[in-house]
Motif scaffolding. Structure first.
Motif, PDB file in Angstrom:
ATOM      1  N   THR A  89     -14.542  38.178  -0.552  1.00 38.06           N
ATOM      2  CA  THR A  89     -13.802  37.929   0.678  1.00 38.06           C
ATOM      3  C   THR A  89     -13.443  39.236   1.351  1.00 38.06           C
ATOM      4  N   ASP A  90     -13.396  39.194   2.690  1.00 35.31           N
ATOM      5  CA  ASP A  90     -12.883  40.332   3.463  1.00 35.31           C
ATOM      6  C   ASP A  90     -11.461  40.058   3.932  1.00 35.31           C
ATOM      7  N   GLY A  91     -10.891  38.963   3.458  1.00 38.80           N
ATOM      8  CA  GLY A  91      -9.544  38.565   3.835  1.00 38.80           C
ATOM      9  C   GLY A  91      -9.516  37.486   4.879  1.00 38.80           C
ATOM     10  N   ASN A  92     -10.664  37.232   5.520  1.00 38.99           N
ATOM     11  CA  ASN A  92     -10.736  36.203   6.559  1.00 38.99           C
ATOM     12  C   ASN A  92     -11.389  34.924   6.056  1.00 38.99           C
ATOM     13  N   SER A  93     -12.392  35.061   5.226  1.00 36.76           N
ATOM     14  CA  SER A  93     -13.090  33.911   4.666  1.00 36.76           C
ATOM     15  C   SER A  93     -13.655  34.300   3.302  1.00 36.76           C
ATOM     16  N   ILE A  94     -14.128  33.297   2.573  1.00 39.21           N
ATOM     17  CA  ILE A  94     -14.728  33.531   1.256  1.00 39.21           C
ATOM     18  C   ILE A  94     -16.189  33.104   1.306  1.00 39.21           C
ATOM     19  N   GLU A  95     -17.073  33.959   0.770  1.00 38.22           N
ATOM     20  CA  GLU A  95     -18.490  33.614   0.741  1.00 38.22           C
ATOM     21  C   GLU A  95     -19.045  33.762  -0.671  1.00 38.22           C
ATOM     22  N   LEU A  96     -20.042  32.935  -0.969  1.00 35.25           N
ATOM     23  CA  LEU A  96     -20.727  33.018  -2.252  1.00 35.25           C
ATOM     24  C   LEU A  96     -21.629  34.247  -2.243  1.00 35.25           C
ATOM     25  N   VAL A  97     -21.509  35.075  -3.269  1.00 37.77           N
ATOM     26  CA  VAL A  97     -22.400  36.231  -3.391  1.00 37.77           C
ATOM     27  C   VAL A  97     -23.739  35.783  -3.956  1.00 37.77           C
ATOM     28  N   GLU A 112      -5.626  28.357  -5.396  1.00 42.84           N
ATOM     29  CA  GLU A 112      -6.599  28.983  -4.497  1.00 42.84           C
ATOM     30  C   GLU A 112      -6.236  30.448  -4.253  1.00 42.84           C
ATOM     31  N   LEU A 113      -7.064  31.131  -3.460  1.00 46.43           N
ATOM     32  CA  LEU A 113      -6.849  32.543  -3.155  1.00 46.43           C
ATOM     33  C   LEU A 113      -5.914  32.696  -1.963  1.00 46.43           C
ATOM     34  N   TRP A 114      -4.894  33.538  -2.129  1.00 47.07           N
ATOM     35  CA  TRP A 114      -3.910  33.812  -1.075  1.00 47.07           C
ATOM     36  C   TRP A 114      -3.905  35.306  -0.767  1.00 47.07           C
ATOM     37  N   LYS A 115      -3.314  35.642   0.371  1.00 48.53           N
ATOM     38  CA  LYS A 115      -3.198  37.042   0.775  1.00 48.53           C
ATOM     39  C   LYS A 115      -1.855  37.273   1.444  1.00 48.53           C
ATOM     40  N   SER A 116      -1.406  38.533   1.454  1.00 42.77           N
ATOM     41  CA  SER A 116      -0.164  38.893   2.130  1.00 42.77           C
ATOM     42  C   SER A 116      -0.220  40.350   2.564  1.00 42.77           C
ATOM     43  N   ASP A 117       0.373  40.642   3.714  1.00 42.86           N
ATOM     44  CA  ASP A 117       0.513  42.034   4.158  1.00 42.86           C
ATOM     45  C   ASP A 117       1.922  42.546   3.868  1.00 42.86           C
ATOM     46  N   GLY A 118       2.666  41.786   3.071  1.00 42.01           N
ATOM     47  CA  GLY A 118       4.042  42.137   2.744  1.00 42.01           C
ATOM     48  C   GLY A 118       5.044  41.432   3.616  1.00 42.01           C
ATOM     49  N   ASP A 169      -9.302  27.233   1.349  1.00 44.33           N
ATOM     50  CA  ASP A 169      -9.256  26.170   0.355  1.00 44.33           C
ATOM     51  C   ASP A 169     -10.685  25.972  -0.136  1.00 44.33           C
ATOM     52  N   LEU A 170     -11.104  26.856  -1.030  1.00 47.23           N
ATOM     53  CA  LEU A 170     -12.503  26.928  -1.445  1.00 47.23           C
ATOM     54  C   LEU A 170     -12.963  25.626  -2.104  1.00 47.23           C
ATOM     55  N   ASN A 171     -12.086  25.021  -2.890  1.00 44.27           N
ATOM     56  CA  ASN A 171     -12.367  23.704  -3.465  1.00 44.27           C
ATOM     57  C   ASN A 171     -11.458  22.714  -2.746  1.00 44.27           C
ATOM     58  N   PRO A 172     -11.940  22.084  -1.671  1.00 42.63           N
ATOM     59  CA  PRO A 172     -11.080  21.349  -0.726  1.00 42.63           C
ATOM     60  C   PRO A 172     -10.211  20.292  -1.397  1.00 42.63           C
ATOM     61  N   GLY A 173      -9.026  20.103  -0.810  1.00 42.49           N
ATOM     62  CA  GLY A 173      -8.101  19.109  -1.309  1.00 42.49           C
ATOM     63  C   GLY A 173      -7.252  19.636  -2.441  1.00 42.49           C
ATOM     64  N   PRO A 174      -6.699  18.754  -3.258  1.00 38.33           N
ATOM     65  CA  PRO A 174      -5.771  19.179  -4.311  1.00 38.33           C
ATOM     66  C   PRO A 174      -6.448  19.826  -5.514  1.00 38.33           C
ATOM     67  N   ASP A 175      -7.780  19.749  -5.595  1.00 39.40           N
ATOM     68  CA  ASP A 175      -8.472  20.392  -6.710  1.00 39.40           C
ATOM     69  C   ASP A 175      -8.461  21.908  -6.536  1.00 39.40           C
ATOM     70  N   SER A 176      -8.669  22.638  -7.631  1.00 42.03           N
ATOM     71  CA  SER A 176      -8.517  24.089  -7.633  1.00 42.03           C
ATOM     72  C   SER A 176      -9.851  24.812  -7.758  1.00 42.03           C
ATOM     73  N   SER A 177      -9.941  25.978  -7.109  1.00 42.97           N
ATOM     74  CA  SER A 177     -11.086  26.873  -7.345  1.00 42.97           C
ATOM     75  C   SER A 177     -10.770  27.889  -8.434  1.00 42.97           C
ATOM     76  N   ASN A 178      -9.472  28.027  -8.778  1.00 44.10           N
ATOM     77  CA  ASN A 178      -9.022  28.917  -9.855  1.00 44.10           C
ATOM     78  C   ASN A 178      -9.633  30.317  -9.766  1.00 44.10           C
ATOM     79  N   PRO A 179      -9.430  31.029  -8.671  1.00 45.42           N
ATOM     80  CA  PRO A 179      -9.994  32.382  -8.551  1.00 45.42           C
ATOM     81  C   PRO A 179      -9.406  33.325  -9.580  1.00 45.42           C
ATOM     82  N   THR A 180     -10.246  34.230 -10.107  1.00 46.53           N
ATOM     83  CA  THR A 180      -9.796  35.184 -11.124  1.00 46.53           C
ATOM     84  C   THR A 180     -10.737  36.365 -11.163  1.00 46.53           C
TER      85      THR A 180
END
Length: 563
Positions: free
Chosen positions: A165-173, A115-121, A129-140
């Motif tokens: 995403t703006d870093g808070n949530s993910i939306e479908l364009v 899934e998609l992760w973020k860090s400020d360092g 968790d865009l694809n809920p549970g153990p399945d992957s959304s495989n962002p790229t």
């Protein structure tokens, strides 16, 4: 191999290098040295994905205790960003992209899939968790535009589609290919206040698309009738993105788009034949690329968007020079190309003339140079020679020079992955001693020093005292190594003579940024001297220090011994 034979071969190879204008000792502005030994010993940590965030070098590395995770370089040590999949399992961190003060990347924590992760360092967390549970959304296919990061990701309801995403949530364009079959957006590239990408629909095939985050639309159906144009290699020059695409009746040719239209730049190979353009590189008001006009083979081409022409027929006639690694440096284009006489060697194009930079491996064998990068006025790259294998070279005002034979002799130093950060260039290499680690090109290290701490040394009953030495973090070619000598500051009476007395010595080797407490041992005779002679207690500590770059210094400090 016998000694005399080996000597003769070495001498012959040295003569070959000199004859070709290649020197073994480099006069390049920067020198190569190990940046971090993340896993001591010959195994290394297989670094990859070198890139910048907040002015520091970030990369992926494989460490036994954490698996493959993201690290950053701080001085001469590597710091874990976060052990996303705790323990030795790997999170397989994927592509990274910076948006504002956040670093985005794909990773798998072992619970939520990839899934998609973020860090400020400092703080690292999953965005959603865009694809809920153990399945992957495989962002790229990340691209930053405005206040959002655009990406391609999968959900069961939409298939692989365009999200942001703006870093808070993910939306479908937009669900470009409605339903569960995704449009598989790829090659997402920012152009001003919009993104350009390729996407597939059942009606149009794979074509160029655009979005400003609100409105998403197909730019052009270049290959009509549901066939695909397969646009690729989007590269900006002069407010346009240039790319290769297959259009109806003309084959695969160079196009460009401003996000509204996608006109043909030139039908280089006439009719429906394809010139198959790729490897676009802008320089000034032109963009260079490789293409095949059907008569000259695959050669370097150039266009300003209106006028298109072959830059040079490096391999004359229908043979191909197969240009690669097109890189703009100053007013010149550097590239790797082949000709029948010199083989695959470094070339330079000044906008008018294509010239051979050097025949590093004489004859038609070829040195196969790659990955040109400019730093401090020189051009660095990796290439092979008969004497060195694949190693690090530089194009300087004096010619082409070997910067360093990292894995000495005919074996390859595995030089790869150049990334420029400020005035330094980082890369990966293996010298046979440290394994696959991160190296850097940096200004020559010309100094060495140690710091002697304290003003007093107290002697214990067993006749030992301790003195703390520190090797500065700034020491680039440590360890700081040498000999510490403790002498009386002046002449003292020993028996019937007066002389300067060497009271104790100790060897030391201290890594950069580290300190060491040296044990100084005083003989029984010298302990008696110190007990009865106050002048003998006033001493000078002298550190004769050296580093692995050959720098030497003598550092001294006045101390007082307390018996």
């Amino acid at each position: 191999m016998t000694g005399p034979v080996r000597f003769c071969l070495s001498a012959a190879l040295a003569l070959i290098m000199l004859a070709c204008g290649v020197t073994a000792a480099s006069g390049a502005a920067l020198e190569a040295r190990l940046a971090v030994d993340g896993v001591p010993g010959p195994s290394g940590f297989a670094p990859s994905g070198l890139g910048e965030f907040q002015g520091q070098l970030y990369f992926e590395a494989e460490i036994a205790s954490t698996g493959r995770e993201i690290y950053r370089l701080e001085g001469r040590r590597m710091v874990l960003l976060s052990d996303i999949w705790p323990g030795p399992e790997t999170s397989n961190p994927g592509p990274r992209e910076v948006l504002g003060n956040l670093l985005f990347f794909r990773a798998d924590d072992g619970v939520n899939g990839s899934e998609l992760w973020k860090s400020d360092g400092t703080t690292t967390s999953m965005v959603s968790d865009l694809n809920p549970g153990p399945d992957s959304s495989n962002p790229t296919a990340f691209a930053a535009m405005g206040s959002h990061l655009y990406l391609s990701a999968y959900t069961p309801a939409t298939g692989t589609e365009l999200f942001r995403t703006d870093g808070n949530s993910i939306e479908l364009v937009k669900d470009i290919n409605p339903g569960t079959d995704g449009s598989n957006p790829g090659d997402i590239t920012t152009l001003g206040n919009r993104i350009i990408f390729r996407a597939s629909t059942a009606a149009l095939g794979t074509e160029p698309w655009t979005s400003d985050g609100t409105t998403t639309a197909n730019i052009a159906n270049l290959n009509a009738g549901g066939n695909s144009s397969f646009p690729s290699d989007f590269t900006e020059m002069g407010g346009w993105l240039y790319f290769g695409a297959t259009a109806t009746g003309i084959g695969s040719e160079p196009h460009r788009t401003d996000g509204v239209t996608a006109p043909l730049v030139s039908n280089i190979s006439p009719g429906a034949n394809s010139s198959s353009p790729s490897t676009f590189e802008p320089l000034g008001d032109r963009i260079y690329f490789r293409a095949n006009d059907g008569s000259s083979g695959i050669e370097p081409w150039q266009t300003d968007g209106t006028n298109t022409a072959i830059a040079s027929d490096v391999a004359p006639g229908p043979d191909s020079s197969e240009p690669t690694d097109l890189t703009a440096v100053g007013a010149n284009l550097y590239l790797t190309a082949s000709d029948p006489v010199n083989g695959r060697e470094p070339r330079r194009f000044d906008g008018t003339t294509m010239s051979l930079v050097s025949d590093l491996w004489p004859g038609d064998v070829g040195s196969f140079p790659a990955d040109y990068v400019e730093a401090s006025g020189d051009v660095y790259f990796r290439a092979r020679s008969e004497a060195t294998g694949y190693e690090l070279w530089a194009i300087t005002p004096n010619g082409v020079e070997l910067v360093r034979d990292i894995l000495a002799g005919w074996n390859d130093g595995q030089v790869d992955g150049f990334y420029r950060l400020g005035d330094l260039v980082y890369f990966t290499a293996d010298d046979g001693l440290h394994g696959d680690e991160i190296w850097k090109l940096a200004p020559p290290d010309q100094t060495v020093t140690v710091r002697i701490a304290g003003k007093r040394v107290k002697l214990k009953r067993n006749g030992t005292g301790r003195l703390k030495l520190t090797c500065p973090t700034a020491e680039e070619t440590g360890p700081c190594a040498g000999k510490l000598t403790l002498k009386t500051r002046g002449k003292v009476k020993v028996g019937k003579k007066r002389k300067v007395v060497t009271l104790a010595t100790a060897q030391f080797s201290i890594e950069a940024g580290q300190s060491r407490s040296l044990a100084l041992r005083f003989s029984a005779a010298y302990r008696r001297l110190l007990a009865r002679n106050r002048a003998a207690r006033r001493v000078r500590a002298i550190a004769a220090v050296r580093d692995t770059n050959g720098n030497r210094a003598r550092i001294s400090a006045s101390l007082k011994l307390i018996p």
